[in-house]
Enzyme design. Structure first.
Site, PDB file in Angstrom:
ATOM      1  N   ASP A  67      15.032   6.593 -14.973  1.00 27.85           N
ATOM      2  CA  ASP A  67      15.353   7.794 -14.188  1.00 27.85           C
ATOM      3  C   ASP A  67      16.317   8.641 -15.007  1.00 27.85           C
ATOM      4  OD1 ASP A  67      15.085   8.144 -10.746  1.00 27.85           O
ATOM      5  OD2 ASP A  67      16.221   9.593 -11.935  1.00 27.85           O
ATOM      6  N   TYR A 118       5.563  23.325  -5.292  1.00 30.14           N
ATOM      7  CA  TYR A 118       5.307  21.879  -5.314  1.00 30.14           C
ATOM      8  C   TYR A 118       3.809  21.601  -5.109  1.00 30.14           C
ATOM      9  CZ  TYR A 118       5.398  17.059  -3.438  1.00 30.14           C
ATOM     10  OH  TYR A 118       5.166  15.744  -3.184  1.00 30.14           O
TER      11      TYR A 118
HETATM   12  N1  SER Z   1       7.105  14.619   1.575  1.00 33.79           N
HETATM   13  C1  SER Z   1       6.783  15.692   0.686  1.00 33.79           C
HETATM   14  C2  SER Z   1       7.541  16.910   1.002  1.00 33.79           C
HETATM   15  O1  SER Z   1       7.876  17.083   2.145  1.00 33.79           O
HETATM   16  C3  SER Z   1       5.318  15.996   0.757  1.00 33.79           C
HETATM   17  O2  SER Z   1       4.663  15.300  -0.200  1.00 33.79           O
HETATM   18  O3  SER Z   1       7.760  17.707   0.146  1.00 33.79           O
END
Ligand code: SER
Length: 320
Positions: free
Chosen positions: A38, A147
């Protein structure tokens, strides 16, 4: 120094998933054979003390190369990523970390003949035009968080490395993950972990999503089992090389509060949606994971109430 045989490298080992997965892998493969890596030293004593640890920044390929003088890396679990809510605060950096990090790992794996790579994707690959109920494996994907975009692009690249270079990459589209050992960092589904902590600490919780926001979720033991089952499946059974849909349960904040009230009848919840509401509204409510069930026998064990019972039991023990 003699090279250690069959090292498994977990990158992002201090995260919510990594800290539990590393310990599971050490149980299976032996403590010395699973290297936790990490960008920061583990806070969790069990993780620190049970086996080797290395500082690795996935944006610095040399950190990976340096490991080869000590270890013969045979498998990599590359879990380091910036999640949905944090990603929106610094989109360019989230893109760089999530994408360049993946490329650095995939290229290292090719160059050093790593036998298998695991990389998590997410329900965040879906978007506002995706069918929201029983979301199919193959469907419209128009993610609108950095993301989600990075996970969707990452899926394409994983499949590309498999098809073009024969790299054995495997992946799951996790729903929100809930566990008692480590806290999630910067996701939209994090409330479903925090709510248990606050229920015990304060008897009340202020939720950043609205009461009827239904999202797919999964208890950590199921996520660990799914991940290991996928990684242990014979290669020919792993027919999807982008990423598998994976489901266990779906619930709303109101329903998880109700589940907690079975133990603490006075528990209260209030709602104050913030920017994470928009993210949640763009994600599926439930997921069709037939392909994972058919191809390698996926079957979850926990539903909302059995998860609540287990979470509260463990958190009470930890707090006492
Ligand atoms: N748990 C993640 C998020 O909320 C989704 O993959 O970003």
């Amino acid at each position: 120094m003699t090279k250690k045989p069959h090292t498994i490298l977990v990158i992002g080992a201090c995260g919510q998933l990594g800290s539990e997965l590393t310990l599971e892998l050490r149980k299976i493969y032996g403590d010395a054979n699973v290297v936790a890596a990490d960008i920061q030293y583990p806070k969790q004593a069990e993780l620190r003390e049970s086996g080797p640890f290395e500082i690795v920044d996935v944006l610095t390929p040399q950190h990976l190369t340096d490991l080869t003088s000590k270890y013969k890396v045979k498998q990599i679990y590359h879990l380091a990523a910036i999640l949905s809510a944090t990603g929106e605060k610094n989109p360019k950096f989230a893109w760089r970390l999530n994408m360049d990090g993946l490329f650095n790992v995939l290229d290292f794996a090719l160059e050093h003949k790593v036998e298998k790579v695991y990389w998590p994707s997410s329900i965040a690959v879906f978007g506002p035009n995706t069918p929201r109920e029983n979301t199919p494996q193959n469907t419209i994907m128009d993610p609108n968080t950095v993301y989600g975009i990075s996970k969707q692009a990452g899926e394409r690249w994983c499949e590309y490395y498999f098809l073009k270079y024969g790299l054995d990459v495997r992946s799951l589209r996790y729903p929100g993950l809930i566990g008692y050992k480590a806290l999630p960092g910067g996701g939209t589904t994090d409330y479903a972990v925090d709510i248990y902590h606050q229920a015990l600490a304060k008897g009340t919780y202020k939720c950043f999503l609205s009461e009827h926001t239904r999202l797919p979720m999964m208890y950590m033991p199921d996520a660990l089992k799914g991940t290991l089952d996928l990684m242990h499946a014979p290669a020919e059974q792993v027919k999807i090389r982008s990423s598998y849909n994976l489901a266990a349960m779906s619930f709303t904040p109101e329903e998880i509060a109700g589940s907690i009230r079975r133990h603490y009848p006075d528990f209260t919840i209030t709602y104050e949606p913030d920017m994470r509401q928009q993210i949640a509204d763009s994600w599926p409510q439930s997921i069709d994971d037939l392909a994972a069930r058919q191809d390698w026998g996926w079957k979850p064990q926990y539903d909302l109430h059995t998860m609540t019972d287990d979470m509260l039991l463990h958190l009470k023990r930890i707090n006492n």
